[in-house]
Write an enzyme that holds these catalytic residues in place. Structure first.
Site, PDB file in Angstrom:
ATOM      1  N   GLU A 165      13.544  33.657  43.962  1.00 19.82           N
ATOM      2  CA  GLU A 165      14.928  33.553  44.367  1.00 19.82           C
ATOM      3  C   GLU A 165      15.557  35.047  44.063  1.00 19.82           C
ATOM      4  OE1 GLU A 165      15.369  31.944  46.930  1.00 19.82           O
ATOM      5  OE2 GLU A 165      14.773  30.040  46.625  1.00 19.82           O
ATOM      6  N   HIS A 206      18.730  22.903  40.742  1.00 22.65           N
ATOM      7  CA  HIS A 206      18.400  21.798  41.896  1.00 22.65           C
ATOM      8  C   HIS A 206      18.876  20.831  41.195  1.00 22.65           C
ATOM      9  CE1 HIS A 206      14.608  24.022  43.459  1.00 22.65           C
ATOM     10  NE2 HIS A 206      15.667  24.887  43.640  1.00 22.65           N
ATOM     11  N   TYR A 232      40.991  17.046  43.298  1.00 17.91           N
ATOM     12  CA  TYR A 232      41.410  18.137  43.136  1.00 17.91           C
ATOM     13  C   TYR A 232      40.584  19.291  42.343  1.00 17.91           C
ATOM     14  CZ  TYR A 232      42.508  17.605  37.910  1.00 17.91           C
ATOM     15  OH  TYR A 232      42.346  17.707  36.640  1.00 17.91           O
ATOM     16  N   HIS A 275      17.779  21.806  49.169  1.00 12.84           N
ATOM     17  CA  HIS A 275      17.251  22.809  48.298  1.00 12.84           C
ATOM     18  C   HIS A 275      18.105  22.850  46.833  1.00 12.84           C
ATOM     19  CE1 HIS A 275      16.139  27.314  47.047  1.00 12.84           C
ATOM     20  NE2 HIS A 275      16.351  26.481  46.125  1.00 12.84           N
TER      21      HIS A 275
HETATM   22 ZN   LIG Z   1      15.635  26.830  43.994  1.00 16.20          ZN
END
Ligand SMILES: [Zn+2]
Length: 217
Positions: free
Chosen positions: A76, A97, A116, A158
Site C-alpha cells: 500500500e 484492518h 460528538y 478493506h
Molecule cells: Zn490494507
C-alpha cells in the site's frame, strides 16, 4: 520540516506497528505504518510479521515511489506517498484492518455524526472511500479524496486510514476511530441512532479546535 531517516524513527515505526496489534486494532500481517522523512517516507515492509520486523527492515520510499532497503515496501505504499504529497501537515500514517471499522467498511458505510467524538477526525463524519483493489493507484486516489478535510477514513471492503502529526497521534486516532466504529455498530444492533444536526456539529468542532489549541500550547 520532516526529520531525516534515522534508527530512532525506524524503531518508532516498528513499535507503532506492534502496538496497533497489541491494542487489538489490527491482526496479523495486515495494515502498515509510515512516517514522513525529508526525502519521502519510511514504511513497514511487505509480508513480514511485526514481531519479526527490525528497524533495518523498514523501507525508505522517495517522492517518486522508488524504494531503498533490504525488503519490499508494503503493497500500500502508493496511498502513503500520495497522502504525504497532498497533505503537507501529515507526518505519520497508520493503516489497519480494525475489526469494527472494517465491518462498517464492508457494508460501504462510513461513520456519521452519531457521537460528538466524530469530530476527532476533523469533520462531521468519517467517510468510506469507494472500493478499489489493494495496492492500486485507484485505491490511493479514493483514499486521498475521502481524507479531504479529515484525518481518518474507512476503505470499502478493506479497512481504515488514520493520519497525524506524529506516529503517536496517528495511532491514537486509529484507536478513536475503531472505538467510534464499535459503538456505532453496537448502536445499530438495537436501533438507528439519531444524528447531530449541522449546528450542533459546528459547535462541537469549534470546541475541538479550542481544545487542540490549548493542548499544543
Ligand atoms: Zn490494507
Amino acid at each position: 520540516m520532516a526529520p531525516a531517516d534515522s534508527a530512532a524513527l525506524r524503531t518508532a515505526i516498528v513499535a507503532t506497528a506492534r502496538e496497533m496489534n497489541a491494542l487489538g486494532i489490527n491482526r496479523g500481517k495486515s495494515g502498515n505504518v509510515s512516517a514522513r522523512i525529508d526525502t519521502g517516507f519510511l514504511i513497514t515492509p511487505s509480508a513480514l510479521p511485526y514481531a519479526e520486523t527490525e528497524p533495518d527492515d523498514i523501507v525508505a520510499v522517495d517522492r517518486d515511489g522508488a524504494a531503498t532497503g533490504r525488503r519490499a515496501p508494503s503493497s500500500e505504499w502508493r496511498f502513503h506517498r500520495d497522502i504525504y504529497a497532498a497533505r503537507p501537515e501529515v507526518m505519520a500514517i497508520v493503516h489497519t484492518h480494525a475489526p469494527f471499522a472494517t465491518t462498517l467498511a464492508c457494508l460501504d458505510r462510513g461513520i456519521p455524526a452519531f457521537h460528538y467524538m466524530i469530530a476527532v477526525a476533523g469533520g462531521t463524519d468519517i467517510r468510506c472511500a469507494p472500493y478499489a483493489t489493494f495496492g492500486t493507484q485507484e485505491l490511493s486516489d479514493h483514499a486521498v479524496q475521502a481524507l479531504e478535510g479529515r484525518t481518518a477514513c474507512l476503505l470499502a471492503h478493506h479497512g481504515m486510514i488514520a493520519v497525524g502529526d506524529s506516529l503517536e497521534s496517528a495511532l491514537a486516532l486509529a484507536v478513536e476511530v475503531e472505538t467510534l466504529a464499535e459503538t456505532y455498530w453496537r448502536a445499530l444492533q438495537i436501533g438507528e441512532p439519531a444524528l447531530f444536526d449541522e449546528r450542533e456539529m459546528r459547535e462541537v468542532l469549534l470546541r475541538f479546535a479550542a481544545y487542540k489549541r490549548q493542548s499544543t500550547r
